[in-house]
Design a protein around this motif. Sequence first.
Motif, PDB file in Angstrom:
ATOM      1  N   MET A  64     -22.667  13.503   9.187  1.00 15.79           N
ATOM      2  CA  MET A  64     -22.566  14.804   8.523  1.00 15.79           C
ATOM      3  C   MET A  64     -21.527  14.787   7.406  1.00 15.79           C
ATOM      4  N   ILE A  65     -20.393  14.073   7.630  1.00 13.97           N
ATOM      5  CA  ILE A  65     -19.361  14.002   6.597  1.00 13.97           C
ATOM      6  C   ILE A  65     -19.835  13.078   5.485  1.00 13.97           C
ATOM      7  N   PRO A  66     -19.846  13.540   4.230  1.00 16.29           N
ATOM      8  CA  PRO A  66     -20.340  12.703   3.124  1.00 16.29           C
ATOM      9  C   PRO A  66     -19.513  11.446   2.936  1.00 16.29           C
ATOM     10  N   HIS A  67     -20.160  10.427   2.439  1.00 14.37           N
ATOM     11  CA  HIS A  67     -19.551   9.128   2.197  1.00 14.37           C
ATOM     12  C   HIS A  67     -19.034   9.113   0.766  1.00 14.37           C
ATOM     13  N   LEU A  68     -17.734   9.391   0.573  1.00 17.52           N
ATOM     14  CA  LEU A  68     -17.143   9.495  -0.745  1.00 17.52           C
ATOM     15  C   LEU A  68     -15.999   8.508  -0.900  1.00 17.52           C
ATOM     16  N   SER A  69     -15.604   8.283  -2.146  1.00 18.70           N
ATOM     17  CA  SER A  69     -14.498   7.366  -2.410  1.00 18.70           C
ATOM     18  C   SER A  69     -13.163   7.982  -1.984  1.00 18.70           C
ATOM     19  N   ARG A  70     -12.168   7.125  -1.789  1.00 19.50           N
ATOM     20  CA  ARG A  70     -10.833   7.624  -1.448  1.00 19.50           C
ATOM     21  C   ARG A  70     -10.292   8.542  -2.542  1.00 19.50           C
ATOM     22  N   SER A  71     -10.533   8.164  -3.786  1.00 20.30           N
ATOM     23  CA  SER A  71     -10.049   8.997  -4.887  1.00 20.30           C
ATOM     24  C   SER A  71     -10.690  10.375  -4.852  1.00 20.30           C
ATOM     25  N   ALA A  72     -11.976  10.432  -4.545  1.00 21.40           N
ATOM     26  CA  ALA A  72     -12.661  11.722  -4.468  1.00 21.40           C
ATOM     27  C   ALA A  72     -12.049  12.586  -3.368  1.00 21.40           C
ATOM     28  N   TRP A  73     -11.815  12.007  -2.195  1.00 23.75           N
ATOM     29  CA  TRP A  73     -11.216  12.776  -1.099  1.00 23.75           C
ATOM     30  C   TRP A  73      -9.800  13.220  -1.456  1.00 23.75           C
ATOM     31  N   THR A  74      -9.073  12.386  -2.189  1.00 22.21           N
ATOM     32  CA  THR A  74      -7.720  12.748  -2.601  1.00 22.21           C
ATOM     33  C   THR A  74      -7.742  13.965  -3.529  1.00 22.21           C
ATOM     34  N   VAL A  75      -8.629  13.932  -4.525  1.00 18.50           N
ATOM     35  CA  VAL A  75      -8.743  15.064  -5.450  1.00 18.50           C
ATOM     36  C   VAL A  75      -9.180  16.320  -4.698  1.00 18.50           C
ATOM     37  N   LEU A  76     -10.134  16.172  -3.806  1.00 18.09           N
ATOM     38  CA  LEU A  76     -10.621  17.320  -3.038  1.00 18.09           C
ATOM     39  C   LEU A  76      -9.523  17.907  -2.152  1.00 18.09           C
ATOM     40  N   GLY A  77      -8.693  17.036  -1.571  1.00 18.46           N
ATOM     41  CA  GLY A  77      -7.599  17.518  -0.730  1.00 18.46           C
ATOM     42  C   GLY A  77      -6.582  18.313  -1.529  1.00 18.46           C
ATOM     43  N   GLY A  78      -6.207  17.816  -2.700  1.00 19.98           N
ATOM     44  CA  GLY A  78      -5.275  18.550  -3.542  1.00 19.98           C
ATOM     45  C   GLY A  78      -5.862  19.855  -4.038  1.00 19.98           C
ATOM     46  N   ASP A  79      -7.149  19.838  -4.346  1.00 19.81           N
ATOM     47  CA  ASP A  79      -7.822  21.053  -4.798  1.00 19.81           C
ATOM     48  C   ASP A  79      -7.847  22.102  -3.689  1.00 19.81           C
ATOM     49  N   ALA A  80      -8.080  21.669  -2.452  1.00 20.89           N
ATOM     50  CA  ALA A  80      -8.072  22.608  -1.324  1.00 20.89           C
ATOM     51  C   ALA A  80      -6.698  23.248  -1.148  1.00 20.89           C
ATOM     52  N   LEU A  81      -5.640  22.450  -1.344  1.00 19.75           N
ATOM     53  CA  LEU A  81      -4.275  22.982  -1.247  1.00 19.75           C
ATOM     54  C   LEU A  81      -4.036  24.065  -2.293  1.00 19.75           C
ATOM     55  N   SER A  82      -4.435  23.799  -3.538  1.00 22.50           N
ATOM     56  CA  SER A  82      -4.232  24.799  -4.587  1.00 22.50           C
ATOM     57  C   SER A  82      -5.119  26.013  -4.368  1.00 22.50           C
ATOM     58  N   ALA A  83      -6.289  25.829  -3.731  1.00 26.11           N
ATOM     59  CA  ALA A  83      -7.168  26.965  -3.428  1.00 26.11           C
ATOM     60  C   ALA A  83      -6.506  27.911  -2.415  1.00 26.11           C
ATOM     61  N   ILE A  84      -5.794  27.340  -1.449  1.00 30.93           N
ATOM     62  CA  ILE A  84      -5.060  28.190  -0.500  1.00 30.93           C
ATOM     63  C   ILE A  84      -4.040  29.042  -1.253  1.00 30.93           C
ATOM     64  N   GLY A  85      -3.332  28.431  -2.204  1.00 30.98           N
ATOM     65  CA  GLY A  85      -2.372  29.181  -3.002  1.00 30.98           C
ATOM     66  C   GLY A  85      -3.039  30.288  -3.797  1.00 30.98           C
ATOM     67  N   SER A  86      -4.177  29.989  -4.410  1.00 30.58           N
ATOM     68  CA  SER A  86      -4.889  31.015  -5.181  1.00 30.58           C
ATOM     69  C   SER A  86      -5.360  32.146  -4.285  1.00 30.58           C
ATOM     70  N   GLY A  87      -5.777  31.812  -3.071  1.00 32.70           N
ATOM     71  CA  GLY A  87      -6.211  32.838  -2.132  1.00 32.70           C
ATOM     72  C   GLY A  87      -5.097  33.803  -1.756  1.00 32.70           C
ATOM     73  N   LEU A  88      -3.840  33.345  -1.885  1.00 30.78           N
ATOM     74  CA  LEU A  88      -2.692  34.213  -1.589  1.00 30.78           C
ATOM     75  C   LEU A  88      -2.572  35.356  -2.582  1.00 30.78           C
ATOM     76  N   THR A  89      -2.975  35.113  -3.841  1.00 24.18           N
ATOM     77  CA  THR A  89      -2.655  36.066  -4.908  1.00 24.18           C
ATOM     78  C   THR A  89      -3.856  36.704  -5.590  1.00 24.18           C
ATOM     79  N   LEU A  90      -4.992  36.013  -5.662  1.00 23.99           N
ATOM     80  CA  LEU A  90      -6.129  36.527  -6.438  1.00 23.99           C
ATOM     81  C   LEU A  90      -6.548  37.943  -6.033  1.00 23.99           C
ATOM     82  N   PRO A  91      -6.638  38.270  -4.740  1.00 27.31           N
ATOM     83  CA  PRO A  91      -7.100  39.622  -4.392  1.00 27.31           C
ATOM     84  C   PRO A  91      -6.134  40.728  -4.812  1.00 27.31           C
ATOM     85  N   PHE A  92      -4.890  40.363  -5.173  1.00 23.80           N
ATOM     86  CA  PHE A  92      -3.867  41.387  -5.379  1.00 23.80           C
ATOM     87  C   PHE A  92      -3.402  41.502  -6.823  1.00 23.80           C
ATOM     88  N   PHE A  93      -4.099  40.861  -7.759  1.00 19.99           N
ATOM     89  CA  PHE A  93      -3.634  40.816  -9.145  1.00 19.99           C
ATOM     90  C   PHE A  93      -3.404  42.224  -9.699  1.00 19.99           C
TER      91      PHE A  93
END
Length: 432
Positions: A1-30
């Motif tokens: 079920m988990i896609p077969h991706l490169s380490r670099s792809a997973w690294t970028v996706l992990g950092g993007d998920a972290l920044s998405a959590i930050g955006s979720g903190l503030t976007l609804p309240f602008f």
Amino acid sequence: MIPHLSRSAWTVLGGDALSAIGSGLTLPFFVVYLHRVRGLDVEVAALALATVAVVGLAGNLIGGSLADRFGARDALMFGLVLNAAGTGAMTLVHAPWQAFAAAATLGLGASIAWPAQDALLATVSTPDQRSSVFSVRHMTLNAGFGIGALVAALIVDVDSPGTFVALYLLDAATFLAFIPILMTVKAGNRPQLSHETSTPGLSAGYRRILTDWTFVRIWLLTALLVAAGFSQMHAMFPVFALGPGGIGEDALSVAFAANTFTVVAAQLFVLRWMQGRRRTTGMVLTCGFWGAAWGMTLLAGMIGGGPLAVATLVGALVVFAIGETVLTPTLLPMVNDLVPDALRGRYNGVYTLAWTTGFMLGPAVAGVALGAGHATAFLLGLIGGLALAAGAAWRVSAHVPPGANRIGASEPAAAPSPDPVQVTTTTAGEVV
């Protein structure tokens, strides 16, 4: 079920998920933050929010050009720095000009980072992996936004400005934390640009994009889908649900939570089901799901309140979410399968403009239609527009090579694959 991706792809996706959590903190309240906490007029707060999108019109093209000239990873890091600066500046707002300056900086950073990250994900993935990598990104973005919003709900207090300052500082910190994560990703060799693709301004590179008729068709289709789909979930749906739909704010929150949860839960299952199928088929199916969602929304308005209306509207956003998960492995991976490496950043920058355009036009038309009391006619128009988009998607298939119109073959879950080989092409087209 988990896609077969490169380490670099997973690294970028992990950092993007972290920044998405930050955006979720503030976007609804602008708007709430600027109006109720900083005391600005609600019209000023709304215009500041609109500034984020307006700046994106230029930022998308700048981000694409920077990705081609300096590499997608470095362009993304530059966008993240601007994002952090704009988000941090929100804590200092006490006057309208400060709100507009912070919003412009935030919008510029986001619009530069968006096409750069798309180009980077396409670069660190093989063609067979691109549908998977963008599907995972859509899933983790929704998860991040949802987690951030839940955390913010536990912290925020409109009577305590310090709670909002803390949220914005945390958001800025997540953008900055993404940068060292990106530095572990090999940048690879940047494709050398020929003279005609490196000319400043509206160069031969951009002229080539504007005369790429297959890309132009996909661009127009994307703008229509965003205007009749994604943008209406945030512009039309809340207004209709709280008005003709007859439900309250709590029920509306449940509907949006159901949408987010469905995307997170269903994305990988839908991706697996779509393996080997044509991407244009997925686009047509998305139009069907979204048309059904707006039909259910219209039905809820006829019911006019009560538990049945609530269930119908929640179901509408669940159906809409299924359409999202079907669309994610199609449009953006197709674009990146079609573009030359030396212009990948610019193609992604111009393509991102289709999203920006759709998010600007969709809410504007919705506001006029709903304000004039034509909600039913507008919903019927959206359904008709999606039917038009389905026909356009079907016709696009005749102009797309079979390899770019196919979602990669299913691969078994395994350890991350090695990073795709980065190649440098000379102006003569030789591979180094």
